[in-house]
Write an enzyme that holds these catalytic residues in place. Structure first.
Site, mmCIF file in Angstrom:
data_model
loop_
_atom_site.group_PDB
_atom_site.id
_atom_site.type_symbol
_atom_site.label_atom_id
_atom_site.label_comp_id
_atom_site.label_asym_id
_atom_site.label_seq_id
_atom_site.Cartn_x
_atom_site.Cartn_y
_atom_site.Cartn_z
ATOM 1 N N GLY A 1 -8.514 3.799 10.533
ATOM 2 C CA GLY A 1 -9.129 2.525 10.162
ATOM 3 C C GLY A 1 -8.969 2.133 8.711
ATOM 4 O O GLY A 1 -9.497 1.104 8.291
ATOM 5 N N THR A 2 -8.202 2.913 7.941
ATOM 6 C CA THR A 2 -8.083 2.632 6.506
ATOM 7 C C THR A 2 -7.528 1.235 6.235
ATOM 8 O O THR A 2 -8.069 0.479 5.420
ATOM 9 C CB THR A 2 -7.172 3.675 5.833
ATOM 10 O OG1 THR A 2 -7.668 4.975 6.103
ATOM 11 C CG2 THR A 2 -7.114 3.461 4.341
ATOM 12 N N GLY A 3 -6.421 0.876 6.899
ATOM 13 C CA GLY A 3 -5.791 -0.413 6.629
ATOM 14 C C GLY A 3 -6.656 -1.589 7.032
ATOM 15 O O GLY A 3 -6.773 -2.575 6.291
ATOM 16 N N CYS A 4 -7.268 -1.498 8.213
ATOM 17 C CA CYS A 4 -8.160 -2.566 8.676
ATOM 18 C C CYS A 4 -9.319 -2.742 7.697
ATOM 19 O O CYS A 4 -9.702 -3.865 7.355
ATOM 20 C CB CYS A 4 -8.723 -2.230 10.058
ATOM 21 S SG CYS A 4 -7.501 -1.848 11.324
ATOM 22 N N THR B 1 -8.807 9.540 8.504
ATOM 23 C CA THR B 1 -8.536 8.290 7.797
ATOM 24 C C THR B 1 -8.289 7.122 8.748
ATOM 25 O O THR B 1 -7.741 6.098 8.342
ATOM 26 C CB THR B 1 -7.310 8.457 6.885
ATOM 27 O OG1 THR B 1 -6.199 8.902 7.683
ATOM 28 C CG2 THR B 1 -7.576 9.475 5.780
ATOM 29 N N LYS C 1 0.843 -1.200 0.000
ATOM 30 C CA LYS C 1 0.000 0.000 0.000
ATOM 31 C C LYS C 1 0.878 1.250 0.000
ATOM 32 O O LYS C 1 1.685 1.440 0.893
ATOM 33 C CB LYS C 1 -0.929 -0.012 1.225
ATOM 34 C CG LYS C 1 -1.854 -1.225 1.252
ATOM 35 C CD LYS C 1 -2.740 -1.254 2.479
ATOM 36 C CE LYS C 1 -1.947 -1.434 3.749
ATOM 37 N NZ LYS C 1 -2.818 -1.690 4.925
#
Length: 270
Positions: A216-219, A214, A182
């Protein structure tokens, strides 16, 4: 007149193995919201409890390994799963237990190798990084590291999009079938690179929104990919659908508290 209600068939089932975020923006809470939004039945194995808000992580407490194992067996042995997503695993012992459990699951496994929070708070013990490399990545169908986690796992520092391919190949060397690097921490458009163990390469690009909320984007991305895999999508298509959903959630992210607010998991419903 008595109406008869016939039970509908169950939607695809996805299990998240991760930490709880008391602020509701990341972790287990984000995973379950994303899964609901994408039409699958979300289930959870909680690995740790965090005290967390818009300003950061004030503390976390791991659950005992036997509690993690019992939650997993309870769900998988009775209900079954079509995909699994892992997030915060915190310690060597929990990484080892989860890796052992996943080795026999027989469903796609999306590993989000969570190392630090959005605010820079450590969520994985330093001594557990090697265990993630040696035990968890080999059982992953897909690993979804951000650039900080790439460096943590491989020692490679990616400073631009041209370096993302080498990083993906280094991670593939640890055993996952696919790696999604990412590039959200780079300048310019939000570009992610998916590389398969067969050498295939897929780029996913999206505009970068001027929105600091932003959390929580990765989860959310990892659990969204798991949801799409559970619905039957192939990996490149699953990542494309998840990226579209997450991009919309970032654009609609909203302020909470005094710090960084969450992405909006329900943006398509508003």
């Amino acid at each position: 007149m008595v109406s008869t209600v016939h039970p509908s068939s169950a939607p695809p089932r996805v299990l998240t193995v991760a930490g709880s975020d008391s602020g509701g923006g990341a972790g287990i809470q984000a995973d379950l919201k994303a899964m609901l939004a994408l039409g699958v039945h979300g289930m959870s194995v909680i690995t740790a409890v965090t005290a967390q808000n818009s300003l950061g992580v004030q503390g976390y407490w791991e659950l005992p390994a036997e509690a993690v194992r019992a939650q997993f067996r309870s769900v998988v042995d009775d209900i079954g799963v079509q995909a699994v997503k892992t997030g915060m695993l915190a310690s060597v012992e929990l990484v080892e237990v989860v890796a052992e459990l996943l080795a026999g699951v027989g469903a796609p496994v999306v590993v989000d190798p969570v190392g630090v929070s959005k605010h820079g708070d450590a969520l994985l013990a330093a001594e557990a990084v090697a265990t993630v490399r040696e035990r968890l990545l080999p059982v992953a169908t897909l690993a979804t590291p951000n650039l900080h986690e790439v460096t943590q796992l491989t020692g490679i520092e990616v400073t631009g999009q041209p370096g993302m391919r080498a990083a993906a190949e280094a991670l593939l060397g640890f055993g996952p079938r696919w790696v999604l690097v990412k590039g959200g921490h780079l300048e310019g458009e939000a570009a992610d690179l998916l590389v398969g163990s067969d050498g295939s390469e897929h780029w996913y690009r999206a505009p970068r929104y001027d929105n600091r909320h932003t959390h929580g984007t990765g989860c959310t991305l990892a659990s969204s990919i798991a949801a799409e895999l559970a619905k039957g999508a192939g990996m490149p298509a699953a990542v494309a659908a998840a990226k579209e959903y997450v991009t919309g959630a970032i654009a609609a992210g909203f302020a909470l508290g005094a710090g960084i607010g969450p992405v909006d998991h329900g943006w398509r419903l508003r």
